[in-house]
Design a protein around this motif. Structure first.
Motif, PDB file in Angstrom:
ATOM      1  N   LEU A   1       0.837  -1.189   0.000  1.00  0.00           N
ATOM      2  CA  LEU A   1       0.000   0.000   0.000  1.00  0.00           C
ATOM      3  C   LEU A   1       0.873   1.240   0.000  1.00  0.00           C
ATOM      4  O   LEU A   1       1.997   1.207   0.507  1.00  0.00           O
ATOM      5  N   GLY A   2       0.348   2.316  -0.556  1.00  0.00           N
ATOM      6  CA  GLY A   2       1.017   3.589  -0.415  1.00  0.00           C
ATOM      7  C   GLY A   2       1.717   4.107  -1.651  1.00  0.00           C
ATOM      8  O   GLY A   2       2.335   5.173  -1.616  1.00  0.00           O
ATOM      9  N   GLY A   3       1.641   3.401  -2.742  1.00  0.00           N
ATOM     10  CA  GLY A   3       2.279   3.895  -3.956  1.00  0.00           C
ATOM     11  C   GLY A   3       1.624   5.178  -4.445  1.00  0.00           C
ATOM     12  O   GLY A   3       0.517   5.529  -4.054  1.00  0.00           O
ATOM     13  N   GLY A   4       2.346   5.893  -5.293  1.00  0.00           N
ATOM     14  CA  GLY A   4       1.802   7.131  -5.827  1.00  0.00           C
ATOM     15  C   GLY A   4       2.880   7.963  -6.476  1.00  0.00           C
ATOM     16  O   GLY A   4       3.979   7.486  -6.740  1.00  0.00           O
ATOM     17  N   SER A   5       2.536   9.213  -6.730  1.00  0.00           N
ATOM     18  CA  SER A   5       3.467  10.138  -7.372  1.00  0.00           C
ATOM     19  C   SER A   5       3.969  11.141  -6.354  1.00  0.00           C
ATOM     20  O   SER A   5       3.210  11.625  -5.515  1.00  0.00           O
ATOM     21  N   VAL A   6       5.246  11.464  -6.449  1.00  0.00           N
ATOM     22  CA  VAL A   6       5.868  12.411  -5.528  1.00  0.00           C
ATOM     23  C   VAL A   6       6.945  13.186  -6.271  1.00  0.00           C
ATOM     24  O   VAL A   6       7.539  12.668  -7.231  1.00  0.00           O
ATOM     25  N   GLN A   7       7.174  14.383  -5.837  1.00  0.00           N
ATOM     26  CA  GLN A   7       8.211  15.198  -6.474  1.00  0.00           C
ATOM     27  C   GLN A   7       9.591  14.835  -5.944  1.00  0.00           C
ATOM     28  O   GLN A   7       9.742  14.372  -4.796  1.00  0.00           O
ATOM     29  N   SER A   8      10.570  15.072  -6.781  1.00  0.00           N
ATOM     30  CA  SER A   8      11.953  14.832  -6.391  1.00  0.00           C
ATOM     31  C   SER A   8      12.280  15.589  -5.110  1.00  0.00           C
ATOM     32  O   SER A   8      11.907  16.754  -4.954  1.00  0.00           O
ATOM     33  N   GLY A   9      12.955  14.896  -4.201  1.00  0.00           N
ATOM     34  CA  GLY A   9      13.290  15.482  -2.917  1.00  0.00           C
ATOM     35  C   GLY A   9      12.263  15.235  -1.843  1.00  0.00           C
ATOM     36  O   GLY A   9      12.518  15.494  -0.653  1.00  0.00           O
ATOM     37  N   GLY A  10      11.125  14.720  -2.239  1.00  0.00           N
ATOM     38  CA  GLY A  10      10.041  14.476  -1.291  1.00  0.00           C
ATOM     39  C   GLY A  10      10.177  13.158  -0.559  1.00  0.00           C
ATOM     40  O   GLY A  10      11.139  12.406  -0.762  1.00  0.00           O
ATOM     41  N   SER A  11       9.206  12.886   0.285  1.00  0.00           N
ATOM     42  CA  SER A  11       9.173  11.667   1.087  1.00  0.00           C
ATOM     43  C   SER A  11       7.892  10.901   0.834  1.00  0.00           C
ATOM     44  O   SER A  11       6.870  11.479   0.442  1.00  0.00           O
ATOM     45  N   HIS A  12       7.967   9.614   1.103  1.00  0.00           N
ATOM     46  CA  HIS A  12       6.802   8.756   0.909  1.00  0.00           C
ATOM     47  C   HIS A  12       7.018   7.502   1.738  1.00  0.00           C
ATOM     48  O   HIS A  12       8.168   7.094   1.961  1.00  0.00           O
ATOM     49  N   ARG A  13       5.899   6.902   2.177  1.00  0.00           N
ATOM     50  CA  ARG A  13       6.018   5.666   2.938  1.00  0.00           C
ATOM     51  C   ARG A  13       5.158   4.567   2.324  1.00  0.00           C
ATOM     52  O   ARG A  13       3.968   4.767   2.047  1.00  0.00           O
ATOM     53  N   LEU A  14       5.776   3.433   2.132  1.00  0.00           N
ATOM     54  CA  LEU A  14       5.065   2.242   1.668  1.00  0.00           C
ATOM     55  C   LEU A  14       4.805   1.310   2.845  1.00  0.00           C
ATOM     56  O   LEU A  14       5.606   1.251   3.781  1.00  0.00           O
ATOM     57  N   SER A  15       3.691   0.593   2.756  1.00  0.00           N
ATOM     58  CA  SER A  15       3.350  -0.412   3.751  1.00  0.00           C
ATOM     59  C   SER A  15       3.160  -1.759   3.070  1.00  0.00           C
ATOM     60  O   SER A  15       2.742  -1.810   1.914  1.00  0.00           O
ATOM     61  N   CYS A  16       3.451  -2.803   3.799  1.00  0.00           N
ATOM     62  CA  CYS A  16       3.206  -4.154   3.327  1.00  0.00           C
ATOM     63  C   CYS A  16       2.454  -4.892   4.424  1.00  0.00           C
ATOM     64  O   CYS A  16       3.018  -5.166   5.489  1.00  0.00           O
ATOM     65  N   ALA A  17       1.197  -5.188   4.156  1.00  0.00           N
ATOM     66  CA  ALA A  17       0.365  -5.876   5.132  1.00  0.00           C
ATOM     67  C   ALA A  17       0.414  -7.376   4.869  1.00  0.00           C
ATOM     68  O   ALA A  17       0.165  -7.823   3.747  1.00  0.00           O
ATOM     69  N   VAL A  18       0.722  -8.131   5.903  1.00  0.00           N
ATOM     70  CA  VAL A  18       0.802  -9.585   5.806  1.00  0.00           C
ATOM     71  C   VAL A  18      -0.444 -10.199   6.443  1.00  0.00           C
ATOM     72  O   VAL A  18      -0.811  -9.832   7.554  1.00  0.00           O
TER      73      VAL A  18
END
Length: 126
Positions: free
Chosen positions: A7-24
């Protein structure tokens, strides 16, 4: 049956932050060694970060100092915190898991992992 969902994919600008999750689901995360891998367009899948059952992390040189892998066994979720993102981080990101390993074990080789999610796309624009 074990399932992994990113979960958590998407578009972000260079230099930005993002968090992905993996639910088991289907089993306790505490039984698994976990990893994040990615595949950019036209390239092979490569390892990004892995974490053992005893929470020892390892990161690829390309993301060292920018990405952090962590796990919350109580929530059955693994995270990939991505900071200082670059356009070359654009890829499909996959979560992988394997069980029955020693607590200290993790591996950067994707062939060592039995379970895989479907992937989530991260696009970094300049």
């Amino acid at each position: 049956q074990v399932h992994l969902v990113e979960l958590g994919g998407g578009s972000v600008q260079s230099g930005g932050s993002h968090r992905l999750s993996c639910a088991v689901s289907g089993a306790a995360l505490s039984d698994f060694s976990m990893g994040w891998f990615r595949q950019a367009p036209g390239k092979g899948r490569e390892w990004v970060a892995v974490i053992s059952r005893d929470r020892t992390p390892s990161r690829a040189d390309s993301v060292e100092g920018r990405f952090t892998i962590s796990r919350d066994d109580a929530k059955n979720t693994v995270y990939l915190q991505m900071n200082s993102l670059k356009p070359e981080d654009t890829a499909m990101y996959y979560c992988a898991a394997d069980r029955g390993r020693p607590a200290w074990w993790s591996d950067i080789n994707q062939s060592s992992y039995t379970y895989w999610g479907q992937g989530t796309q991260v696009t970094v624009s300049s």
